[in-house]
Structure formats: structure tokens, C-alpha cells
Design a protein around this motif. Structure first.
Motif, PDB file in Angstrom:
ATOM      1  N   UNK A 217      11.780   7.166  -1.541  1.00  0.00           N
ATOM      2  CA  UNK A 217      12.245   7.845  -0.333  1.00  0.00           C
ATOM      3  C   UNK A 217      12.804   6.847   0.684  1.00  0.00           C
ATOM      4  N   UNK A 218      12.172   5.679   0.775  1.00  0.00           N
ATOM      5  CA  UNK A 218      12.613   4.673   1.747  1.00  0.00           C
ATOM      6  C   UNK A 218      13.962   4.064   1.366  1.00  0.00           C
ATOM      7  N   UNK A 219      14.213   3.906   0.053  1.00  0.00           N
ATOM      8  CA  UNK A 219      15.423   3.221  -0.396  1.00  0.00           C
ATOM      9  C   UNK A 219      16.530   4.157  -0.864  1.00  0.00           C
ATOM     10  N   UNK A 220      16.218   5.448  -1.029  1.00  0.00           N
ATOM     11  CA  UNK A 220      17.256   6.393  -1.420  1.00  0.00           C
ATOM     12  C   UNK A 220      17.537   6.476  -2.900  1.00  0.00           C
ATOM     13  N   UNK A 221      16.611   5.981  -3.733  1.00  0.00           N
ATOM     14  CA  UNK A 221      16.736   6.110  -5.186  1.00  0.00           C
ATOM     15  C   UNK A 221      15.632   7.022  -5.707  1.00  0.00           C
ATOM     16  N   UNK A 222      15.856   7.594  -6.868  1.00  0.00           N
ATOM     17  CA  UNK A 222      14.820   8.402  -7.510  1.00  0.00           C
ATOM     18  C   UNK A 222      13.604   7.511  -7.771  1.00  0.00           C
ATOM     19  N   UNK A 223      12.435   7.962  -7.357  1.00  0.00           N
ATOM     20  CA  UNK A 223      11.236   7.125  -7.477  1.00  0.00           C
ATOM     21  C   UNK A 223      10.915   6.767  -8.924  1.00  0.00           C
ATOM     22  N   UNK A 224      11.364   7.611  -9.881  1.00  0.00           N
ATOM     23  CA  UNK A 224      11.055   7.332 -11.292  1.00  0.00           C
ATOM     24  C   UNK A 224      11.687   6.022 -11.751  1.00  0.00           C
TER      25      UNK A 224
ATOM     26  N   UNK B 203      13.223  -4.420   1.550  1.00  0.00           N
ATOM     27  CA  UNK B 203      12.093  -3.523   1.841  1.00  0.00           C
ATOM     28  C   UNK B 203      10.779  -4.288   1.962  1.00  0.00           C
ATOM     29  N   UNK B 204      10.574  -5.255   1.058  1.00  0.00           N
ATOM     30  CA  UNK B 204       9.314  -6.017   1.054  1.00  0.00           C
ATOM     31  C   UNK B 204       9.385  -7.278   1.916  1.00  0.00           C
ATOM     32  N   UNK B 205      10.595  -7.617   2.397  1.00  0.00           N
ATOM     33  CA  UNK B 205      10.739  -8.818   3.202  1.00  0.00           C
ATOM     34  C   UNK B 205      10.527 -10.095   2.414  1.00  0.00           C
ATOM     35  N   UNK B 206      11.083 -10.142   1.203  1.00  0.00           N
ATOM     36  CA  UNK B 206      10.854 -11.284   0.308  1.00  0.00           C
ATOM     37  C   UNK B 206      12.094 -12.159   0.127  1.00  0.00           C
TER      38      UNK B 206
ATOM     39  N   UNK C 226       0.795  -1.220   0.000  1.00  0.00           N
ATOM     40  CA  UNK C 226       0.000   0.000   0.000  1.00  0.00           C
ATOM     41  C   UNK C 226       0.829   1.273   0.000  1.00  0.00           C
ATOM     42  N   UNK C 227       1.912   1.285  -0.787  1.00  0.00           N
ATOM     43  CA  UNK C 227       2.777   2.463  -0.844  1.00  0.00           C
ATOM     44  C   UNK C 227       2.870   2.976  -2.275  1.00  0.00           C
ATOM     45  N   UNK C 228       3.228   4.244  -2.400  1.00  0.00           N
ATOM     46  CA  UNK C 228       3.395   4.849  -3.724  1.00  0.00           C
ATOM     47  C   UNK C 228       4.830   4.659  -4.208  1.00  0.00           C
ATOM     48  N   UNK C 229       5.056   4.915  -5.487  1.00  0.00           N
ATOM     49  CA  UNK C 229       6.410   4.842  -6.033  1.00  0.00           C
ATOM     50  C   UNK C 229       7.322   5.844  -5.329  1.00  0.00           C
ATOM     51  N   UNK C 230       6.784   7.016  -5.040  1.00  0.00           N
ATOM     52  CA  UNK C 230       7.569   8.040  -4.361  1.00  0.00           C
ATOM     53  C   UNK C 230       7.995   7.577  -2.964  1.00  0.00           C
ATOM     54  N   UNK C 231       7.078   6.899  -2.270  1.00  0.00           N
ATOM     55  CA  UNK C 231       7.401   6.398  -0.933  1.00  0.00           C
ATOM     56  C   UNK C 231       8.488   5.326  -0.986  1.00  0.00           C
TER      57      UNK C 231
END
Length: 280
Positions: free
Chosen positions: A38-45, A68-71, A30-35
């Protein structure tokens, strides 16, 4: 870990399965590309391009997404499968060709063979035939490869720099005449105002690009992308950190290369070493 779906339909294709997993995992979190960016430190694009199938990113990005996703290592495994998928190479190469035609400047390093833009028909035919091409398909590939030289001969051509490993110039051709013609063509190209040709002599030994050909493209919007190629596959690199890492490796190689003037003399000396065909 989210429940896995059965692999059916297009999901059997490695690249498509990778894309579907990226979309599914983000939707479930349930997160956006921008989120995500921001969480991983890369440009969301970058993540948008990955989910849109424009790029598969790098192994570092896939690994970060797994954390990040725990996979576990699911996404990294799928990334490796997508990288090995022949369709991935074709799609990336097609996109690279479009970007190449738009580039305002290009710089390149060759470890094995000359860049396509500088190949004569005889040289291109020898290289492609050695790779298994033959008949009408060989003719088509030769025309396509040598046709790329038109970009450097256009009305307002881009600036182009190439650093050639000495091994590229010393690789013998099955047809000596084709080898001489290629060296003559290269010497002429080195004198063009929009081209810079440098030779990397054997002396420096191993370096970060010792087994990798790379082409950098500066695009009209100011971005720089890279295309790396080895004996097994090619990869379009668009992620900023990865491009910068390749550029640092390229700069280190350039520090060891002969100057443009010294390189022209080196090519001239090689031409003098090539035996002329005796007249009949």
C-alpha cells in the motif's frame, strides 16, 4: 539505518543475502507485506514472492524499497549482485519452463536466434555449439531444446506468435544444409493454424527491443508473465507494470512487422536464395 549483520553461511550467496535483507528490514520496521504494498503502490504479493525467493523484482522496486526503509542504495546494490548470480538465472529459467508448459498462449520476439520451439536439431546444435557446449552435454541440450516443440504439436496446443528480426533469418549457418532445413521447417510451421510467424525487416531501425529477446506467457489464471534474454542473462518478469511496459514495446515492434502472409512469402524467397547442394 539498521545495523548490518556479518555475512556468513548462505548469506554469502547474493540472492540469499538479498532475501534475508528484505525480511530483516520489514521485521525491524514492524509492517506487513500488505502495508508495504500500500505504501509503495505495488501489489503486496510481489513483496511476498521476493521474500520467498520466487523473484527478485525489478530495479525500480529495489530502489523504492531502499527509499521506504531508508537504506540508501543497499537493496539496489544487492539486487544487482543477485541478478548477476548464475544460480539466479538457473532458478528463474526452471520456473519459466514450468510456466511455459502451462501457458494457454505465447507470443515472442527474436532478435538473435529462432525460439527454441521452432529450432530443428541441426540449427539447435549449431547455436549451442557456438555457445561452447560439446560432447554429451551438447547432445543433451539439443534434445532438451528441440523437445520443447512438442508443446506446439500437442492435442490442444496453445496459440503461438513469433516476430523474427530479419537478422535471425539471414544469419549464416556453418552447415548450409542445416540452414535450408531450418527455413523449410519455419515455412511449414508458419502454415499451422495455431501459429503466427511475422518477419521484422531491417527498415524500421532501432526500437525498444533491439537487443532483447522476449517471450510472453498468458497463464490459465489470466496473468501474463514475460521472460527476457540477452547475451549475458535471462530474467523472468512477473511484476505487472514491467510486463505491461514490455508489451507496449512488443506492440510497437509488431506495427513495423510484415503481415503473416507477407512473412511467409519473405521466407519462401529466402529459401529460393539458399544454394542447393550439388548432386554427386
Amino acid at each position: 539505518m539498521p545495523p548490518r549483520r556479518a555475512v556468513t553461511g548462505r548469506s554469502q550467496e547474493p540472492r540469499q543475502r538479498f532475501i534475508e535483507e528484505l525480511r530483516l528490514l520489514r521485521a525491524q520496521k514492524g509492517v506487513s507485506l500488505r502495508q508495504v504494498g500500500e505504501a509503495l503502490g505495488w501489489d503486496w504479493s510481489l513483496f511476498g514472492k521476493m521474500e520467498g525467493g520466487q523473484t527478485i523484482g525489478s530495479p525500480e522496486v529495489a530502489q523504492a524499497l531502499d527509499q521506504y526503509y531508508g537504506t540508501g542504495d543497499l537493496l539496489l546494490t544487492l539486487w544487482e549482485l543477485a541478478l548477476a548470480d548464475p544460480s539466479q538465472f538457473r532458478e528463474q529459467y526452471r520456473r519459466y519452463m514450468v510456466l511455459e508448459s502451462e501457458a494457454v498462449s505465447l507470443w515472442h520476439y527474436a532478435v538473435g536466434v529462432l525460439p527454441g520451439m521452432l529450432q530443428t536439431q541441426g540449427y539447435a546444435r549449431g547455436v549451442l555449439a557456438a555457445g561452447g557446449s560439446k560432447g554429451a552435454e551438447l547432445d543433451r541440450q539439443v534434445e532438451a531444446r528441440t523437445g520443447r516443440s512438442k508443446l506446439l504439436a500437442s492435442v490442444d496446443p496453445p496459440q503461438f506468435r513469433t516476430i523474427l528480426s530479419e537478422a535471425v533469418l539471414r544469419r549464416p549457418m556453418l552447415c548450409p544444409e542445416a540452414g535450408r532445413e531450418q527455413l523449410e521447417h519455419l515455412a511449414k510451421a508458419a502454415g499451422q493454424p495455431n501459429m503466427t510467424v511475422q518477419v521484422l525487416p531491417h527498415g524500421p531501425g532501432l526500437h525498444a527491443l533491439a537487443s532483447t529477446d522476449v517471450m510472453f506467457l498468458r497463464l490459465p489464471d489470466g496473468r501474463t508473465v514475460a521472460y527476457t534474454e540477452s547475451a549475458l542473462h535471462g530474467e523472468l518478469v512477473e511484476e505487472t507494470c514491467s510486463v505491461e511496459r514490455l508489451q507496449r514495446a512488443y506492440d510497437a515492434v509488431r506495427d513495423f512487422a510484415l503481415s503473416p502472409d507477407e512473412s511467409r512469402k519473405f521466407i519462401g524467397q529466402m529459401l529460393e536464395e539458399v544454394p542447393c547442394e550439388p548432386s554427386i
